[in-house]
Design an enzyme around this catalytic site. Structure first.
Site, mmCIF file in Angstrom:
data_model
loop_
_atom_site.group_PDB
_atom_site.id
_atom_site.type_symbol
_atom_site.label_atom_id
_atom_site.label_comp_id
_atom_site.label_asym_id
_atom_site.label_seq_id
_atom_site.Cartn_x
_atom_site.Cartn_y
_atom_site.Cartn_z
ATOM 1 N N LYS A 1 -1.804 -1.235 -3.859
ATOM 2 C CA LYS A 1 -2.752 -0.129 -3.747
ATOM 3 C C LYS A 1 -1.913 1.111 -3.894
ATOM 4 O O LYS A 1 -1.127 1.450 -2.997
ATOM 5 C CB LYS A 1 -3.458 -0.158 -2.394
ATOM 6 C CG LYS A 1 -4.376 1.037 -2.141
ATOM 7 C CD LYS A 1 -5.105 0.916 -0.796
ATOM 8 C CE LYS A 1 -6.284 1.838 -0.697
ATOM 9 N NZ LYS A 1 -5.989 3.171 -0.222
ATOM 10 N N TYR B 1 0.860 -1.196 0.000
ATOM 11 C CA TYR B 1 0.000 0.000 0.000
ATOM 12 C C TYR B 1 0.894 1.243 0.000
ATOM 13 O O TYR B 1 1.566 1.536 0.986
ATOM 14 C CB TYR B 1 -0.885 -0.058 1.254
ATOM 15 C CG TYR B 1 -1.824 1.091 1.517
ATOM 16 C CD1 TYR B 1 -2.011 2.141 0.622
ATOM 17 C CD2 TYR B 1 -2.568 1.118 2.697
ATOM 18 C CE1 TYR B 1 -2.886 3.170 0.900
ATOM 19 C CE2 TYR B 1 -3.452 2.144 2.981
ATOM 20 C CZ TYR B 1 -3.598 3.177 2.080
ATOM 21 O OH TYR B 1 -4.466 4.206 2.361
#
EC number: 4.1.3.3
Lengths: 307, 307, 307, 307
Positions: B174, B144
């Site tokens: 992400k 992420y």
């Protein structure tokens, strides 16, 4: 509610490293010799544990409790002050650590601003601090300001505004910023029972001129003896001598910075200078190559030997 | 070790808010209606829990476990994917959450870079991620990337370099950054079983052009239905229609930004739009004044009604 | 006052380097072959002179006039558009350059925000732009947004607000930022006779999806031919092909960035690729070591040859 | 080449505002009364002209020459030092201004780092400074370090390294940064004929402790008298008195900052306090609303009256 009566933190406070085993687990057995080293070799009588230098944020709540307890137990009747940093990203974790610090007989607690979610205003930060302090209302409470690390650029003076109404146990500030106007404004605002401890070791002299009561920092682990002489010279009005020592410290740090200086190097440097076995840092920090810390330690000895 | 076989995350993934009671305790009872709302009203079939939007860093490890479990239980046989964010400042806490996510049957785990102590290099970050992933080796793993929040400006492409050798369960990214060169370089590097999910909702269209497989974001909680139409238009090559929807989203966000838009406002906006009782945020965030969220919700309805 | 009627800038616009002699004086003789190179080898028909790539801020007002004149003269009947950047730290200097650009028959002028003293608000910036534009009211006027260089983080959409009332000759934007929400908001606001030219070459594809009319950048000096194919593929709806070319450009730039890429390297790279003698940059930029530019040029040929 | 023999700048140096007419043209007639005001009302005997406070970068080269000449002429036999700032974005412009400063009999020149194109290394910056200094080799030369404005974060100590070999006329530093380690390292490096002038007025006391020889700043235009007493108290070792005055200055500035304090406000404040007609700032700065400056001036009088 009457204000907490606590001794006022003054002089040098070492922000301690956290001893880890080579495998990266906390190493409580190194704490007793660490305290003895600070007292006997560096003349440093107070400590600030589980803070930035102590990799507090890389530890679990349980590890922080075990460490705080050991520092308090082994420091009892030896150290003047053991201040336990209880700041966390989660308010609930901070509250738990604050309660624990009170139970184990710490001399004070300190809280850094949460930095993943950042308080938008001084009011929001003060409310966060208040909620932590309320979990241990008898503990002298220190706000810990370090904007370069947290990215929280709220002026400390604004955080202090009326803080004694919200936190009756408020006792002072660890100010690790270079904005000496903000620091000066804290000095001129603070009542006499607060401590204003400065936290950027390499420019301590400037903060002393501005009215600092003492200093908290990582370099006092291995330069405490020198900086005690700096503070003594400053107290006697001997600025040239104070400057000479400050410049020596700066020379050491600049040498280290050119080689690449971060917390991992700093920790290894302390192991080199003190002979303590502090172990590696924890990820995301990578261990410092041994020769780098050795080179800095040698330069340190050389510069201090020149005095 | 053979690669983890997991379904590939695609389409819209809502980064869920964490329901709290008015007193600030986690409110598990709101999770079932939340999931139903996403499925029925927004057409959103995957979720990302305990992340930035979910105030993960403000929760204790225990709270995060309880929440993750409830999201997984209530989402079972309804949702396509429940990805649990297990990133923490402390590696040990992350490992514990990773193991727990595996036990409760999550579809994947995701880890943000630690941000109090920041990894100095992509290698250091990859080692941190590896240690977390190793605690739950069968869980599809997503890195992420959100530099504006963490202050960790390492390029994702550099983090991905050889990551499948260190993390066989690696499954994607992400990417919540505006550097579309870095994103594009991830797209061109990634094997077909990875998901590249874009995380800045207001410029999704640019990332789709660059090759995003899907999107994770907070606005999909209440704009999922619109953005599903945007993605569908994009897939059919109807850029003018996709742009129209993207510009509507931007209009809503710009309106919110002028009023002051942060996670607290965002959470209250979701309560207004959905009718769910998500409660206040946790300190250091302050609750959003009700009229502000209401005004944004009204503007949202007005803009979407215009289409 | 009726709006200025000017041709709308579209397609690729090369932000030209400024040819200097080995001694660092401006070298007008290289301008004619430079224009021919752009037209013949790169298929680039418009230029943006004395901008960031052209080291405009390192030149004197007199030098900028001589250069602008030569670019206009040699480009006449060959180039579609010669846009002269007239932004300076001093409003008076900008006004003088604007008047001069009108006299020499430029096709448009562009102004960057002053960056030593920064406008505090979009209003202040718009007033500055208005004062420059008023010195050459018949010149199509383009605002040049490049926050990473100027440190002026005002949103372009706010600068555009009502700008046609203050600057009737307003014609568009050179948007060199990565905030595609701001860019999208400009697209949705702009009337059809404005040009929205995107300026971060390595993520052009994202901006095209968001509605860019064209692009201004330094890499179009040597990658114009490739990017013309990218734009053509995009226009035909062939996103996979457009992406392939965009990723090639990114590969080239990433290679350059790892070696150390700045304007000096960029300029030397153009000399290597084109065979033009563009000379060194001016201080405070230092000349690029020849082998570095050569290595990048070779990688460029290799990557483009792979297609 | 023998070093330039120049008097050493010490004590307070006012960074002068540039008087403009209401229409925004330079107003030379206000310079004589300005100098008299500084000498008679503030006890300030040296000035630094056309710098940041003087909006030097917003002026044309011709305007800067006219101003420098008038400051030198009217200051002759009255002021101790007139230092002319000749820094520009363009090296050639700086060289022209340096030559001009020598012709008109300035006491020194100073150069800020170019900031649109930023020098990548201390070496590059030193080369830029060297080229300017070489245009006026007999002028005492001061490097002007102000990273918050220029965005050039090179350490001054690194810029000073060996600078006397490249610039025999080197005479010192205007250090407007808050990094007192860097400042201390300059102090410990500098030979006795250099001046180290500190430039962040609100934390001057810290810099004096670190070894500053004097100070250059905008507030000395209207607080010179107070700060002369601060410096005198410091020289006598009376730190409590020096602190009291420093804290008063900080109180004034904090009051101003809460109202919104920028160069435009600062300039108007000087007009209010001194009675001089300094006029508006030039775009991109907007004029300060009169009541705001008046309010700050009243607070200033109130605080200084309290002493």
């Amino acid at each position: 509610m009457t204000p907490v009566v606590g001794r006022k933190a003054t002089g040098l406070v070492a922000a301690t490293f956290t001893p880890l085993t080579p495998e990266g687990e906390i190493n409580l057995s190194e704490i007793r010799p660490y305290i003895d080293y600070l007292l006997e070799q560096q003349g440093v009588k107070s400590i600030f544990v589980n803070g930035t230098t102590g990799e507090g944020m890389s530890l679990t709540v349980e590890e922080r409790k075990l460490l705080a307890e050991e520092w308090c137990n082994k420091g009892k009747n030896k150290l003047e002050q053991v201040i336990v940093h209880v700041g966390c990203m989660s308010l609930k974790d901070s509250q738990e650590l604050a309660r624990h610090a009170a139970e184990i007989g710490a001399d004070g607690i300190s809280v850094i601003s949460p930095s993943f979610f950042k308080p938008a205003t001084a009011d929001a930060l003060r409310m966060f601090l208040q909620e932590v302090a309320a979990a241990a209302p008898a503990m002298p409470f220190y706000y810990y300001h370090i904007p370069a690390v947290t990215g929280v650029n709220l002026r400390s003076r604004d955080v202090l505004e009326g803080i004694e109404n919200q936190i009756p146990s408020f006792h002072g500030l660890k100010f690790s910023g270079s904005d000496l106007m903000d620091f000066g404004q804290c000095v001129s605002y603070c009542p006499s029972h607060w401590s204003l401890l400065y936290g950027i070791d390499e420019q301590l002299l400037g903060a002393l001129a501005m009215g600092a009561n003492g200093a908290v920092g990582s370099t006092y682990n291995y330069l405490g003896s020198s900086v005690n002489r700096l503070m003594s010279a400053f107290d006697k009005g001997d600025l040239p001598k104070a400057r000479t020592i400050q410049f020596q410290m700066q020379d050491i740090l600049c040498y280290a910075i050119k080689l690449g200086f971060d917390l991992a190097v700093n920790k290894q440097l302390m192991s080199e200078v003190s002979g303590l076995a502090l172990g590696p840092p924890r990820l995301p920090l990578l261990p410092c190559p041994h020769p780098k810390a050795l080179s800095i330690a040698q330069r340190l000895q050389q510069i201090l030997g020149e005095q």
